[in-house]
Design a protein around this motif. Structure first.
Motif, PDB file in Angstrom:
ATOM      1  N   VAL A   1       0.844  -1.202   0.000  1.00 34.53           N
ATOM      2  CA  VAL A   1       0.000   0.000   0.000  1.00 34.53           C
ATOM      3  C   VAL A   1       0.879   1.252   0.000  1.00 34.53           C
ATOM      4  O   VAL A   1       0.630   2.210  -0.744  1.00 34.53           O
ATOM      5  CB  VAL A   1      -0.953   0.006   1.217  1.00 34.53           C
ATOM      6  N   ALA A   2       1.912   1.208   0.826  1.00 30.14           N
ATOM      7  CA  ALA A   2       2.803   2.368   0.937  1.00 30.14           C
ATOM      8  C   ALA A   2       3.417   2.704  -0.414  1.00 30.14           C
ATOM      9  O   ALA A   2       3.521   3.874  -0.800  1.00 30.14           O
ATOM     10  CB  ALA A   2       3.885   2.096   1.980  1.00 30.14           C
ATOM     11  N   VAL A   3       3.818   1.690  -1.150  1.00 34.94           N
ATOM     12  CA  VAL A   3       4.438   1.905  -2.469  1.00 34.94           C
ATOM     13  C   VAL A   3       3.388   2.389  -3.469  1.00 34.94           C
ATOM     14  O   VAL A   3       3.587   3.366  -4.193  1.00 34.94           O
ATOM     15  CB  VAL A   3       5.112   0.608  -2.970  1.00 34.94           C
ATOM     16  N   LYS A   4       2.242   1.703  -3.479  1.00 37.40           N
ATOM     17  CA  LYS A   4       1.188   2.044  -4.449  1.00 37.40           C
ATOM     18  C   LYS A   4       0.748   3.508  -4.303  1.00 37.40           C
ATOM     19  O   LYS A   4       0.689   4.251  -5.284  1.00 37.40           O
ATOM     20  CB  LYS A   4      -0.027   1.125  -4.233  1.00 37.40           C
ATOM     21  N   ASP A   5       0.455   3.936  -3.077  1.00 29.98           N
ATOM     22  CA  ASP A   5      -0.035   5.304  -2.889  1.00 29.98           C
ATOM     23  C   ASP A   5       1.045   6.328  -3.231  1.00 29.98           C
ATOM     24  O   ASP A   5       0.749   7.378  -3.810  1.00 29.98           O
ATOM     25  CB  ASP A   5      -0.552   5.502  -1.465  1.00 29.98           C
ATOM     26  N   ARG A   6       2.301   6.040  -2.895  1.00 31.85           N
ATOM     27  CA  ARG A   6       3.376   6.991  -3.227  1.00 31.85           C
ATOM     28  C   ARG A   6       3.605   7.046  -4.734  1.00 31.85           C
ATOM     29  O   ARG A   6       3.961   8.095  -5.276  1.00 31.85           O
ATOM     30  CB  ARG A   6       4.661   6.611  -2.491  1.00 31.85           C
ATOM     31  N   ARG A   7       3.394   5.923  -5.418  1.00 33.31           N
ATOM     32  CA  ARG A   7       3.529   5.954  -6.894  1.00 33.31           C
ATOM     33  C   ARG A   7       2.396   6.796  -7.481  1.00 33.31           C
ATOM     34  O   ARG A   7       2.604   7.568  -8.416  1.00 33.31           O
ATOM     35  CB  ARG A   7       3.513   4.532  -7.460  1.00 33.31           C
ATOM     36  N   ASN A   8       1.182   6.647  -6.930  1.00 37.97           N
ATOM     37  CA  ASN A   8       0.072   7.484  -7.393  1.00 37.97           C
ATOM     38  C   ASN A   8       0.392   8.968  -7.192  1.00 37.97           C
ATOM     39  O   ASN A   8       0.045   9.808  -8.020  1.00 37.97           O
ATOM     40  CB  ASN A   8      -1.217   7.126  -6.644  1.00 37.97           C
ATOM     41  N   ALA A   9       1.045   9.273  -6.082  1.00 41.95           N
ATOM     42  CA  ALA A   9       1.355  10.677  -5.772  1.00 41.95           C
ATOM     43  C   ALA A   9       2.263  11.291  -6.829  1.00 41.95           C
ATOM     44  O   ALA A   9       2.238  12.511  -7.046  1.00 41.95           O
ATOM     45  CB  ALA A   9       2.002  10.790  -4.393  1.00 41.95           C
ATOM     46  N   MET A  10       3.050  10.458  -7.499  1.00 37.62           N
ATOM     47  CA  MET A  10       3.925  10.982  -8.564  1.00 37.62           C
ATOM     48  C   MET A  10       3.106  11.594  -9.689  1.00 37.62           C
ATOM     49  O   MET A  10       3.596  12.405 -10.464  1.00 37.62           O
ATOM     50  CB  MET A  10       4.818   9.867  -9.126  1.00 37.62           C
ATOM     51  N   ARG A  11       1.838  11.184  -9.803  1.00 31.36           N
ATOM     52  CA  ARG A  11       0.951  11.714 -10.842  1.00 31.36           C
ATOM     53  C   ARG A  11       0.262  13.009 -10.410  1.00 31.36           C
ATOM     54  O   ARG A  11      -0.428  13.638 -11.205  1.00 31.36           O
ATOM     55  CB  ARG A  11      -0.159  10.687 -11.141  1.00 31.36           C
ATOM     56  N   ASN A  12       0.379  13.336  -9.105  1.00 37.77           N
ATOM     57  CA  ASN A  12      -0.379  14.458  -8.550  1.00 37.77           C
ATOM     58  C   ASN A  12       0.560  15.603  -8.166  1.00 37.77           C
ATOM     59  O   ASN A  12       1.293  15.508  -7.186  1.00 37.77           O
ATOM     60  CB  ASN A  12      -1.152  13.968  -7.312  1.00 37.77           C
ATOM     61  N   PRO A  13       0.536  16.682  -8.943  1.00 39.12           N
ATOM     62  CA  PRO A  13       1.496  17.765  -8.679  1.00 39.12           C
ATOM     63  C   PRO A  13       1.300  18.437  -7.320  1.00 39.12           C
ATOM     64  O   PRO A  13       2.205  19.113  -6.834  1.00 39.12           O
ATOM     65  CB  PRO A  13       1.227  18.756  -9.819  1.00 39.12           C
ATOM     66  N   TYR A  14       0.129  18.257  -6.706  1.00 39.49           N
ATOM     67  CA  TYR A  14      -0.127  18.926  -5.427  1.00 39.49           C
ATOM     68  C   TYR A  14       0.314  18.101  -4.226  1.00 39.49           C
ATOM     69  O   TYR A  14       0.335  18.581  -3.102  1.00 39.49           O
ATOM     70  CB  TYR A  14      -1.616  19.287  -5.309  1.00 39.49           C
ATOM     71  N   ALA A  15       0.647  16.820  -4.454  1.00 42.81           N
ATOM     72  CA  ALA A  15       0.986  15.942  -3.331  1.00 42.81           C
ATOM     73  C   ALA A  15       2.242  16.429  -2.608  1.00 42.81           C
ATOM     74  O   ALA A  15       3.149  16.992  -3.215  1.00 42.81           O
ATOM     75  CB  ALA A  15       1.166  14.520  -3.830  1.00 42.81           C
ATOM     76  N   HIS A  16       2.280  16.199  -1.316  1.00 45.09           N
ATOM     77  CA  HIS A  16       3.429  16.593  -0.499  1.00 45.09           C
ATOM     78  C   HIS A  16       4.636  15.703  -0.816  1.00 45.09           C
ATOM     79  O   HIS A  16       5.699  16.192  -1.132  1.00 45.09           O
ATOM     80  CB  HIS A  16       3.012  16.488   0.974  1.00 45.09           C
ATOM     81  N   LEU A  17       4.474  14.401  -0.750  1.00 45.48           N
ATOM     82  CA  LEU A  17       5.594  13.492  -0.965  1.00 45.48           C
ATOM     83  C   LEU A  17       5.673  13.066  -2.428  1.00 45.48           C
ATOM     84  O   LEU A  17       4.709  12.550  -2.985  1.00 45.48           O
ATOM     85  CB  LEU A  17       5.453  12.243  -0.082  1.00 45.48           C
ATOM     86  N   HIS A  18       6.809  13.281  -3.028  1.00 48.48           N
ATOM     87  CA  HIS A  18       7.089  12.764  -4.363  1.00 48.48           C
ATOM     88  C   HIS A  18       8.378  11.952  -4.249  1.00 48.48           C
ATOM     89  O   HIS A  18       9.478  12.512  -4.283  1.00 48.48           O
ATOM     90  CB  HIS A  18       7.259  13.908  -5.373  1.00 48.48           C
ATOM     91  N   ILE A  19       8.226  10.665  -4.050  1.00 46.95           N
ATOM     92  CA  ILE A  19       9.391   9.796  -3.869  1.00 46.95           C
ATOM     93  C   ILE A  19       9.521   8.959  -5.140  1.00 46.95           C
ATOM     94  O   ILE A  19       8.887   7.911  -5.282  1.00 46.95           O
ATOM     95  CB  ILE A  19       9.229   8.896  -2.626  1.00 46.95           C
ATOM     96  N   ALA A  20      10.346   9.450  -6.061  1.00 43.89           N
ATOM     97  CA  ALA A  20      10.375   8.876  -7.414  1.00 43.89           C
ATOM     98  C   ALA A  20      10.770   7.399  -7.422  1.00 43.89           C
ATOM     99  O   ALA A  20      10.206   6.599  -8.161  1.00 43.89           O
ATOM    100  CB  ALA A  20      11.334   9.686  -8.286  1.00 43.89           C
ATOM    101  N   ASP A  21      11.718   7.036  -6.570  1.00 46.14           N
ATOM    102  CA  ASP A  21      12.240   5.669  -6.650  1.00 46.14           C
ATOM    103  C   ASP A  21      11.670   4.759  -5.557  1.00 46.14           C
ATOM    104  O   ASP A  21      12.295   3.783  -5.173  1.00 46.14           O
ATOM    105  CB  ASP A  21      13.766   5.703  -6.575  1.00 46.14           C
ATOM    106  N   ILE A  22      10.461   5.087  -5.081  1.00 52.87           N
ATOM    107  CA  ILE A  22       9.871   4.272  -4.010  1.00 52.87           C
ATOM    108  C   ILE A  22       9.698   2.820  -4.475  1.00 52.87           C
ATOM    109  O   ILE A  22       9.266   2.565  -5.595  1.00 52.87           O
ATOM    110  CB  ILE A  22       8.522   4.880  -3.566  1.00 52.87           C
ATOM    111  N   ASP A  23      10.059   1.879  -3.625  1.00 49.82           N
ATOM    112  CA  ASP A  23       9.787   0.464  -3.908  1.00 49.82           C
ATOM    113  C   ASP A  23       9.693  -0.301  -2.583  1.00 49.82           C
ATOM    114  O   ASP A  23       9.910   0.279  -1.514  1.00 49.82           O
ATOM    115  CB  ASP A  23      10.829  -0.134  -4.856  1.00 49.82           C
ATOM    116  N   MET A  24       9.360  -1.576  -2.679  1.00 51.54           N
ATOM    117  CA  MET A  24       9.158  -2.385  -1.483  1.00 51.54           C
ATOM    118  C   MET A  24      10.403  -2.377  -0.584  1.00 51.54           C
ATOM    119  O   MET A  24      10.303  -2.310   0.628  1.00 51.54           O
ATOM    120  CB  MET A  24       8.821  -3.833  -1.887  1.00 51.54           C
ATOM    121  N   LYS A  25      11.548  -2.420  -1.224  1.00 45.41           N
ATOM    122  CA  LYS A  25      12.791  -2.490  -0.470  1.00 45.41           C
ATOM    123  C   LYS A  25      13.012  -1.210   0.342  1.00 45.41           C
ATOM    124  O   LYS A  25      13.390  -1.248   1.512  1.00 45.41           O
ATOM    125  CB  LYS A  25      13.952  -2.707  -1.454  1.00 45.41           C
ATOM    126  N   MET A  26      12.702  -0.063  -0.309  1.00 38.46           N
ATOM    127  CA  MET A  26      12.897   1.206   0.394  1.00 38.46           C
ATOM    128  C   MET A  26      11.982   1.290   1.631  1.00 38.46           C
ATOM    129  O   MET A  26      12.402   1.738   2.698  1.00 38.46           O
ATOM    130  CB  MET A  26      12.606   2.384  -0.544  1.00 38.46           C
TER     131      MET A  26
END
Lengths: 359, 173, 384
Positions: free
Chosen positions: C164-189
């Motif tokens: 869930v943490a990865v999925k929502d952060r990946r969605n945030a990459m599509r949203n210019p207003y989101a606070h967190l933009h973690i481009a390389d987010i993955d399960m390992k991170m």
């Protein structure tokens, strides 16, 4: 019911029941839940209903008075919302909680709502706490206290030739004398105005008698519509309800008038018929003069027969209590049409007006 | 800077982004009738709860009402010093005002005889050995240091009893 | 009878850890002006303003509607302030919607915000009271034990939260207003991020943000705006007591009752099939599978399986939190409204990079406190 052009005729909603705690300077025995429980029990008990008859609940309170965040959360335990209920909370006086409930009742899908509020004014220093209502950048850091702000307003009123200190004393004297008949009042006495004028100034031109007491108090109202309105009690109809706000900057306002009250009074239809009684939330004596003018009340109207906020001023409850007191005058047959008023913010910044009518 | 006027100088300083307004407010809290019973119990090294006259559930601490029935709880019930860990978490994050060494265990403890759990600190066990269902007992401060406050309870620790069956506490999760 | 009500304008700020470029008034105006522009309206077109936020102690400004009245064009109008804990952004929108559906107003501006960086939020949430239980663990410490209870009940594997943490952060990459933009987010991170409240890791928890959200709501006879209206098909609030014997904090009845109410109004009998997209208040990763069950998208115990299957991913059959959700932006008082706002954007077709094609019916949900306060709405592109 009146119908003025451009104004919709509201669905009739009745103040079915009203209860309040005895207002005291400090209730150091009970917590908020314990203060509320008997009042909620009474507001249901007098009309023979239970929480299961209620479709919606709305409460009013503010965290800063209690000194902790989310203070409304545990207060709900005074009702016992199980099974879960449709419920809401406003960080405002209970009069606005009543407004929210009234709005929902307008849709016609539900018929009964409980409104309650708790105002414990005693735990902290109100002079400091209420300063935090002001502009957080330019005004609050100066910590102006609410009595000084009210005194600015009173001074402006005197300078405008609209009132004298003797008028303030007369209002205080009358209010606290009337409060002798109110068993829930905190301050009740019979002192002539001339004698009150011998008081020291707290902040000139306000002497002690022109200030409200600090009060712990809670109140509750049951609203009913449809068949329940007649089944539960002799209806006291809300025929108009409106509220308005003014700008925050004191320097940009004419403190000697209350245009937001006048607008709300127009919206609520105060002038559609004669008013017998007015319960006005004027915490400082001089504010009654401003509000009477804004409400368009003449000298025949009985003002604050309960003693008003000069006899008991539980913050966040005193507005709802005005509506309850006005409704009680009607249900007991002493008035036919009444206006109740609630205020919020420094020097009457925000105002609510409620018109009530018997059958 | 003598050649600049004051307005230009102020402009050069950039926007003000922060204005610190220290706020200190003091409050006198009122625990109320029911919580006073609980606090007076703590002062004597005992957990005092209250029973709802309608549903029979025992609340500790009681705030004076049954949260589901909305009626006053008036009958005092003295509870055991032992209980069951219903669920827990291990706290690895230090934050302001907390002086306990991390990691530490924060658990929901259901005291025997109560129908509600409350949050307690678990000590005297490594953080990775805590389990749902573990039986624990309260460790109190020395008798001369007991006060009408939860500070009278130092923490809970395993009391050596076998774990409680999941079925016995699953309604309290 | 209730009048129809629609969202005709939306606006939000860029959410950040610290918006020190604006005052509180500047922050709320940023969102409000954007909503007005979207609706093709100006301040004078608005009949009333409804504002919501979480505790006033976050900013040290008591009853801020008083100070904000002129900034929000409310002078001379009704201005209303809602506070229902974490669900407040949602319930504020509902109070505003009722002002329309009751027939009282034609156009209402609703705004929610939090400027958490203005004070110490952790402090504001845990003002010490002498006789109360000392706060032992912070906000995450309140919810982590319930997450553990969910894992025990459902048998969910521990990696679900990370998904869930990865999925929502990946969605945030599509949203210019989101606070967190973690481009390389993955399960390992996520797995390697600090364990905060075991079983919750740092990247499984929401950030603390400054931000505001605003919407313009309108009656049927006052529609305007750049995009088609998002019609409200159902709205509901439910509360249950904070603590009581036998309370199910994993799957609270108030949440189930609230969704049942809102589905009944919207004519939804099979949420997974009938709802195209949902924005649900997930401040900690595990709340996605928990709310999937609570909201009736699957049977009890199966929520984690839906997450695992990718059904809630952006390209799944029921995308959840296309905006990046609370896990990516959390201005507390506005967080609930952002959920309601995102689904309005989806059914209006204005969500840009995070638009789900063909979204016609959407659910917005907010919850607050210790999962005892719920507010929800269902919006649709068709007139109800």
């Amino acid at each position: 019911m009146s119908a003025v052009a451009g104004r919709r005729t509201p669905r009739p909603v009745s103040i079915a029941s009203f209860a309040q705690a005895r207002n005291v300077r400090r209730d150091d025995e009970h917590n908020e839940v314990e203060m509320l429980m008997p009042v909620v029990a009474e507001v249901f008990g007098t009309i023979g209903i239970t929480k299961d008859d209620i479709d919606f609940i709305c409460s009013g309170s503010t965290d800063y008075l209690i000194g902790g965040p989310f203070s409304f959360v545990t207060a709900l335990d005074a009702v016992g919302v199980w099974p879960p209920k449709s419920e809401s909370h406003v960080e405002m006086d209970g009069a606005w909680a009543l407004y929210e409930a009234w709005v929902l009742l307008q849709e016609g899908e539900i018929d009964a709502a409980l409104v309650y509020c708790f105002g414990r004014s005693s735990p902290g220093n109100l002079n400091e706490i209420l300063a935090l209502q002001l502009d957080p950048y330019y005004v609050a850091p100066l910590w102006p206290d609410p009595v000084s702000l009210a005194a600015l307003q009173a001074r402006a009123l005197i300078d405008a030739g609209k009132a004298t200190e003797a008028d303030f004393a007369a209002i205080a004297s009358r209010s606290r004398r009337d409060a002798l008949d109110n068993p829930k009042a905190q301050v009740a006495n019979d002192i002539p105005a001339e004698k009150l004028l011998e008081d020291e100034y707290i902040v000139s031109p306000l002497r002690r008698h022109a200030l409200p007491p600090i009060t712990d108090g809670v109140a509750a109202i049951v609203l009913a519509a449809g068949d329940k309105a007649r089944q539960w009690s002799k209806p006291v109809w809300i025929t108009g309800l409106d509220h308005r706000i003014e700008t925050h900057s004191l320097g940009a306002r004419d403190l000697t008038s209350s245009p937001s009250t006048a607008r709300a009074a127009e919206g609520a239809g105060v002038s559609d018929g004669p008013i017998d009684v007015a319960e006005i939330h004027a915490p400082f004596a001089h504010q009654e003069i401003i509000l009477k003018e804004a409400l368009g009340l003449d000298e025949t109207v009985v003002v604050n027969p309960s003693g008003g906020p000069l006899a008991a001023n539980p913050l966040m409850s005193a507005g709802l209590i005005r509506i309850g007191e006005a409704a009680t005058r009607i249900s007991s047959g002493r008035a036919h049409r009444a206006v109740a008023h609630a205020t919020s913010g420094p020097c009457l910044q925000q105002n609510l007006v409620c018109v009530l009518e018997g059958e | 800077m003598a050649d600049r006027d004051d307005t230009a100088a102020a402009g050069d300083l950039g926007p003000v982004t922060t204005l610190a307004t220290p706020i200190r407010l003091d409050f006198e809290f009122t625990p109320g009738v029911a919580q006073s019973r609980f606090l007076r119990g703590l002062e004597r090294g005992r957990f005092i709860g209250q029973r709802c006259p309608k549903c029979g559930m025992v609340y500790v601490p009681s705030r004076g009402s049954c949260p589901t029935d909305g009626v006053p709880t008036t009958e005092d019930v003295e509870l055991a010093n032992v209980g069951t860990v219903t669920t827990y978490c291990v706290v690895n994050v230090p934050f302001a005002g907390q002086s306990i060494e991390i990691p530490y265990i924060c658990a929901q403890v259901l005291l025997d005889g109560a129908n509600i759990s409350f949050m307690g600190l678990i000590q005297e066990i490594p953080a990775d050995q805590i389990r749902m269902g573990m039986r624990v007992e309260a460790v109190w401060v020395d008798p001369d240091r007991l006060t009408p406050s939860l500070a009278s309870v130092r923490y809970f620790r395993p009391n050596g009893e076998p774990d409680a069956d999941y079925e016995s506490f699953k309604e309290y999760l | 009878m209730a009048e129809r009500c629609a969202v005709i304008g939306v606006g939000q700020t860029h959410h950040k850890a610290k918006r020190d470029d604006v005052s509180i008034a500047g922050l709320v105006r940023e969102a409000a002006k954007m909503a007005l522009a979207d609706a093709d309206l100006t301040w004078t077109d608005i009949d009333a303003v409804v504002i919501g936020k979480a505790p006033d102690m976050f900013e040290g400004n008591m009853m801020p509607e008083l100070y904000l009245a002129p900034a929000l064009g409310a002078v001379g109008k009704p201005m209303f302030r809602v506070h229902t804990a974490g669900s407040v952004g949602g319930s504020t929108a509902l109070v505003a919607a009722h002002l329309i559906s009751s027939g009282i107003h034609k156009r209402v501006l609703t705004v929610a915000y939090e400027k958490q960086s203005d004070s110490d939020a952790m402090w504001a949430l845990s003002v010490p009271q002498p006789f109360a239980a000392p706060l032992l663990a912070g906000a995450g410490g309140y919810f982590a034990p319930h997450i553990r209870a969910y894992m025990r009940r459902s048998g969910a594997p521990e990696y679900i939260g990370r998904m869930v943490a990865v999925k929502d952060r990946r969605n945030a990459m599509r949203n210019p207003y989101a606070h967190l933009h973690i481009a390389d987010i993955d399960m390992k991170m996520v797995e390697e991020s600090m364990m905060l409240w075991d079983p919750l890791r740092y990247l499984e928890a929401c950030p603390s943000s400054d931000g505001a959200a605003a919407m313009v709501l309108s009656s049927e006879d006052a529609l305007s705006g750049q995009y088609p209206p998002a019609w409200i098909h159902g709205m509901a609030m439910r509360s249950e007591p904070t603590m009581f014997a036998g309370r199910d904090q994993v799957n609270p009845r108030a949440g189930r009752d609230c969704s049942a109410d809102v589905y009944a109004q919207a004519g939804i009998t099979d949420p997974r099939r009938q709802i195209d997209v949902a924005e649900v208040y997930v401040p900690f990763s595990w709340y996605e599978p928990m709310w999937l069950e609570n909201l009736g998208f699957c049977d009890l115990g199966d929520g984690w399986k839906l997450t695992e299957s990718g059904a809630t991913a952006f390209d799944g059959d029921i995308p959840w939190n296309t905006s990046g959700g609370v896990l990516s932006s959390n201005p507390i008082g506005a967080s609930g409204m952002l959920r309601f706002l995102e689904v309005a954007m989806q059914v209006r077709g204005q969500a840009g990079e995070h638009q789900i094609g063909g979204a016609r019916v959407a659910l917005g949900q907010a919850y607050g406190g210790g999962s005892q306060f719920f507010s929800m709405w269902v919006v649709g592109s068709d007139k109800p």
